[in-house]
Design a protein around this motif. Structure first.
Motif, PDB file in Angstrom:
ATOM      1  N   VAL A  50     -60.239 -29.130   3.850  1.00  0.00           N
ATOM      2  CA  VAL A  50     -60.935 -28.253   2.898  1.00  0.00           C
ATOM      3  C   VAL A  50     -62.410 -28.623   2.757  1.00  0.00           C
ATOM      4  CG1 VAL A  50     -58.803 -27.800   1.613  1.00  0.00           C
ATOM      5  CG2 VAL A  50     -60.457 -29.408   0.689  1.00  0.00           C
ATOM      6  N   LYS A  51     -62.755 -29.905   2.947  1.00  0.00           N
ATOM      7  CA  LYS A  51     -64.168 -30.301   2.898  1.00  0.00           C
ATOM      8  C   LYS A  51     -64.911 -29.922   4.179  1.00  0.00           C
ATOM      9  CE  LYS A  51     -65.735 -34.304   1.560  1.00  0.00           C
ATOM     10  NZ  LYS A  51     -66.752 -34.165   0.530  1.00  0.00           N
ATOM     11  N   GLY A  52     -64.158 -29.744   5.258  1.00  0.00           N
ATOM     12  CA  GLY A  52     -64.782 -29.522   6.555  1.00  0.00           C
ATOM     13  C   GLY A  52     -65.447 -30.788   7.037  1.00  0.00           C
ATOM     14  N   ARG A  53     -64.792 -31.946   6.753  1.00  0.00           N
ATOM     15  CA  ARG A  53     -65.406 -33.242   7.064  1.00  0.00           C
ATOM     16  C   ARG A  53     -64.749 -33.871   8.284  1.00  0.00           C
ATOM     17  NH1 ARG A  53     -66.679 -37.983   2.686  1.00  0.00           N
ATOM     18  NH2 ARG A  53     -64.980 -39.362   3.162  1.00  0.00           N
ATOM     19  N   PRO A  54     -65.532 -34.488   9.182  1.00  0.00           N
ATOM     20  CA  PRO A  54     -64.954 -35.220  10.309  1.00  0.00           C
ATOM     21  C   PRO A  54     -64.024 -36.307   9.790  1.00  0.00           C
ATOM     22  CG  PRO A  54     -67.347 -35.090  10.484  1.00  0.00           C
ATOM     23  CD  PRO A  54     -66.985 -34.614   9.120  1.00  0.00           C
ATOM     24  N   PRO A 138     -62.896 -38.428  -2.106  1.00  0.00           N
ATOM     25  CA  PRO A 138     -64.281 -38.231  -1.667  1.00  0.00           C
ATOM     26  C   PRO A 138     -64.921 -37.185  -2.569  1.00  0.00           C
ATOM     27  CG  PRO A 138     -62.809 -37.011  -0.233  1.00  0.00           C
ATOM     28  CD  PRO A 138     -61.931 -37.767  -1.208  1.00  0.00           C
ATOM     29  N   SER A 139     -66.225 -37.081  -2.538  1.00  0.00           N
ATOM     30  CA  SER A 139     -66.886 -36.094  -3.389  1.00  0.00           C
ATOM     31  C   SER A 139     -66.320 -34.702  -3.105  1.00  0.00           C
ATOM     32  CB  SER A 139     -68.391 -36.128  -3.161  1.00  0.00           C
ATOM     33  OG  SER A 139     -68.679 -36.006  -1.787  1.00  0.00           O
ATOM     34  N   ALA A 140     -66.145 -33.915  -4.176  1.00  0.00           N
ATOM     35  CA  ALA A 140     -65.432 -32.636  -4.069  1.00  0.00           C
ATOM     36  C   ALA A 140     -66.380 -31.494  -3.705  1.00  0.00           C
ATOM     37  CB  ALA A 140     -64.702 -32.349  -5.373  1.00  0.00           C
ATOM     38  N   ASN A 141     -67.059 -31.649  -2.577  1.00  0.00           N
ATOM     39  CA  ASN A 141     -68.006 -30.630  -2.116  1.00  0.00           C
ATOM     40  C   ASN A 141     -67.713 -30.304  -0.657  1.00  0.00           C
ATOM     41  OD1 ASN A 141     -69.077 -33.484  -1.906  1.00  0.00           O
ATOM     42  ND2 ASN A 141     -70.355 -32.451  -0.381  1.00  0.00           N
ATOM     43  N   THR A 142     -68.272 -29.207  -0.182  1.00  0.00           N
ATOM     44  CA  THR A 142     -68.248 -28.933   1.247  1.00  0.00           C
ATOM     45  C   THR A 142     -69.050 -30.030   1.938  1.00  0.00           C
ATOM     46  OG1 THR A 142     -68.172 -26.575   0.791  1.00  0.00           O
ATOM     47  CG2 THR A 142     -68.852 -27.220   3.001  1.00  0.00           C
ATOM     48  N   PRO A 146     -74.935 -31.194  -1.217  1.00  0.00           N
ATOM     49  CA  PRO A 146     -75.073 -32.155  -2.324  1.00  0.00           C
ATOM     50  C   PRO A 146     -73.744 -32.345  -3.058  1.00  0.00           C
ATOM     51  CG  PRO A 146     -76.931 -30.629  -2.308  1.00  0.00           C
ATOM     52  CD  PRO A 146     -75.943 -30.111  -1.301  1.00  0.00           C
ATOM     53  N   SER A 147     -73.459 -33.579  -3.444  1.00  0.00           N
ATOM     54  CA  SER A 147     -72.200 -33.878  -4.140  1.00  0.00           C
ATOM     55  C   SER A 147     -72.153 -33.150  -5.483  1.00  0.00           C
ATOM     56  CB  SER A 147     -72.080 -35.387  -4.367  1.00  0.00           C
ATOM     57  OG  SER A 147     -72.059 -36.056  -3.134  1.00  0.00           O
ATOM     58  N   PRO A 148     -70.931 -32.834  -5.971  1.00  0.00           N
ATOM     59  CA  PRO A 148     -70.805 -32.066  -7.214  1.00  0.00           C
ATOM     60  C   PRO A 148     -70.875 -32.961  -8.443  1.00  0.00           C
ATOM     61  CG  PRO A 148     -68.658 -32.429  -6.244  1.00  0.00           C
ATOM     62  CD  PRO A 148     -69.632 -33.104  -5.346  1.00  0.00           C
ATOM     63  N   VAL A 175     -74.856 -40.184  -8.813  1.00  0.00           N
ATOM     64  CA  VAL A 175     -74.682 -40.552  -7.401  1.00  0.00           C
ATOM     65  C   VAL A 175     -73.422 -41.412  -7.266  1.00  0.00           C
ATOM     66  CG1 VAL A 175     -77.112 -40.409  -6.719  1.00  0.00           C
ATOM     67  CG2 VAL A 175     -76.181 -42.599  -7.548  1.00  0.00           C
ATOM     68  N   GLU A 176     -72.881 -41.460  -6.059  1.00  0.00           N
ATOM     69  CA  GLU A 176     -71.617 -42.141  -5.811  1.00  0.00           C
ATOM     70  C   GLU A 176     -71.724 -43.651  -6.059  1.00  0.00           C
ATOM     71  OE1 GLU A 176     -73.291 -40.290  -3.783  1.00  0.00           O
ATOM     72  OE2 GLU A 176     -72.102 -38.565  -3.150  1.00  0.00           O
ATOM     73  N   SER A 177     -70.538 -44.258  -6.227  1.00  0.00           N
ATOM     74  CA  SER A 177     -70.452 -45.680  -6.579  1.00  0.00           C
ATOM     75  C   SER A 177     -71.080 -46.604  -5.535  1.00  0.00           C
ATOM     76  CB  SER A 177     -68.974 -46.060  -6.738  1.00  0.00           C
ATOM     77  OG  SER A 177     -68.285 -45.834  -5.521  1.00  0.00           O
ATOM     78  N   LYS A 230     -74.932 -35.983   8.586  1.00  0.00           N
ATOM     79  CA  LYS A 230     -75.952 -35.452   7.695  1.00  0.00           C
ATOM     80  C   LYS A 230     -75.346 -35.244   6.303  1.00  0.00           C
ATOM     81  CE  LYS A 230     -79.430 -31.882   7.616  1.00  0.00           C
ATOM     82  NZ  LYS A 230     -79.576 -30.453   7.832  1.00  0.00           N
ATOM     83  N   HIS A 231     -76.072 -35.606   5.286  1.00  0.00           N
ATOM     84  CA  HIS A 231     -75.502 -35.631   3.950  1.00  0.00           C
ATOM     85  C   HIS A 231     -76.403 -34.979   2.942  1.00  0.00           C
ATOM     86  CE1 HIS A 231     -72.006 -38.192   4.414  1.00  0.00           C
ATOM     87  NE2 HIS A 231     -71.841 -38.143   3.121  1.00  0.00           N
ATOM     88  N   TYR A 232     -75.798 -34.460   1.894  1.00  0.00           N
ATOM     89  CA  TYR A 232     -76.513 -34.069   0.676  1.00  0.00           C
ATOM     90  C   TYR A 232     -77.568 -33.002   0.897  1.00  0.00           C
ATOM     91  CZ  TYR A 232     -74.792 -38.818  -0.246  1.00  0.00           C
ATOM     92  OH  TYR A 232     -74.041 -39.944  -0.332  1.00  0.00           O
TER      93      TYR A 232
HETATM   94 MG    MG Z   1     -69.615 -37.345  -0.323  1.00  0.00          MG
END
Ligand code: MG
Ligand code: TXA
Length: 345
Positions: A50-54, A138-142, A146-148, A175-177, A230-232
């Motif tokens: 659902v995130k479309g993450r590798p 993991p962060s609940a974003n595509t 940017p993280s939600p 921002v994440e931990s 690539k992030h955020y």
């Molecule tokens: Mg993340």
């Protein structure tokens, strides 16, 4: 699939869905997480889908107390107790060697270690307790966006794809931990991802700590998989403006000369000086790195939805929380920084 918004009274229902292998987004003090039963490989695989993450990226396992970690780890490094006493619940993730075969490679990314964290959010603690299982989150974003930091951001990216969202308002840190590896050969803990718990704060508890700069610049092959992606990033290009009003002034004139519509991510102090000269503004208010960090992802998301060609974002000095802020902003900007004497010819 309908994505349900869960209230505090409905945490039991959300926990039941987790046990059934469904995905529920949960609030934390850092960013919203995409929760699934960490012991259910199919559910964890669904998180990546659902995130479309590798899927070679190791995930953090979220627990409701330290006791829960002891089911999966036999030998704790010497600083464990003092770190847990000082920072849990809170934005510190700790990496331990785990017992073999406890978590699938979908969780571990094929490593012998697992990252654990106890988030500082009472609703999420209750969700984990009622589910009786640890949650990946993991962060609940595509992936790549940017993280939600609000339930609305999660809904925007993932509605129709997950069973529900537990809403607890905007997150406090933004921002994440901090991720701290306690499994290094020489025994010196290493920060793999900077966050709100700073190197200095960690050193007060455990003595020497190092910061793995390689993961920050993304210039070389990363130790933790996933840091290489690539992030955020908003769709609109981001430039970091490293300087005061004079540098913003030059940057704005430069963009205007190229007929670019400008969006600003700045504090009130900077915003007020340029409000008539730009197309869109997201002010984070008070001119502090805490405020900038708290609203960074919300600001990038909001500006990205406006009709602009470029985002200029305010830099902060790279010390303490500024390291975490600049780490995320540099990735969003693809490392593009304007300084007083850099590019304006
Ligand atoms: Mg993340
Ligand atoms: O604040 C947070 O940590 C958020 C909220 C939702 O809790 N969660 C989060 O989770 O960011 P996640 O799963 O996206 O974090 C994964 C990152 C990896 O990219 C890597 O940097 C690090 O945590 N990581 C996880 N397991 C690791 C391991 N075994 N060795 C090294 N790094 C690891």
């Amino acid at each position: 699939m309908e994505t349900k918004q869960f209230t505090t009274d409905e945490i039991g229902e959300a926990a039941e869905l987790i046990r059934q292998g469904e995905l529920i987004a949960f609030p934390t003090e850092t960013v919203y997480g995409l929760g699934a039963n960490a012991l259910d490989e199919q559910a964890v695989k669904q998180v990546y889908t659902v995130k479309g993450r590798p899927s070679d990226n190791p995930l953090i396992v979220h627990v409701s107390d330290f006791e829960m970690v002891t089911q999966y780890v036999t030998d704790f490094p010497k600083h464990t107790k003092s770190l847990v006493d000082a920072f849990w619940p809170g934005p510190l993730t700790l990496i331990f060697d785990v017992k073999p075969t406890t978590f699938s490679t979908t969780v571990t990314g094929g490593l012998n270690t697992v990252a654990f964290r106890m988030p500082n959010n009472l609703k999420t603690i209750e969700l984990i307790k009622e589910a009786h299982v640890p949650l990946v989150g993991p962060s609940a974003n595509t992936s790549g966006k940017p993280s939600p930091t609000t339930a609305k951001h999660v809904y925007h990216d993932l509605h129709g794809k997950i069973a529900g969202i537990l809403d607890d308002g905007p997150t406090q840190i933004g921002v994440e931990s901090t991720v701290l590896d306690l499994t290094t050969k020489n025994g010196v803990p290493v920060v793999l991802r900077p966050g709100a718990i700073t190197k200095e704060q960690l050193e007060q508890v455990v003595g020497k700590v190092t910061l793995d700069q390689h993961l920050i610049t993304e210039k070389e092959a990363p130790k933790a998989p996933g840091m290489k992606y690539k992030h955020y990033s908003p769709d609109v290009p981001v430039w970091i403006i490293d300087g005061d009003k004079d540098v913003f002034d030059k940057a704005i004139n430069w963009a205007k000369s190229k007929n670019q519509r400008i969006g600003l991510f700045t504090s009130d102090r900077i915003t007020s000086a340029f409000s008539t000269e730009v197309t869109a503004i997201f002010s984070f208010g008070e001119d502090t790195v805490e405020q900038g960090t708290k609203l960074l992802f919300a600001g990038l998301r909001s500006l990205d939805e406006q009709n602009i060609d470029v985002i200029f974002a305010q830099a902060f000095p790279e010390s303490e929380l500024g390291i975490a802020y600049m780490n995320r902003l540099k990735k969003a900007a693809n490392q593009k920084i304007l300084k007083i004497d850099s590019i304006f010819e």
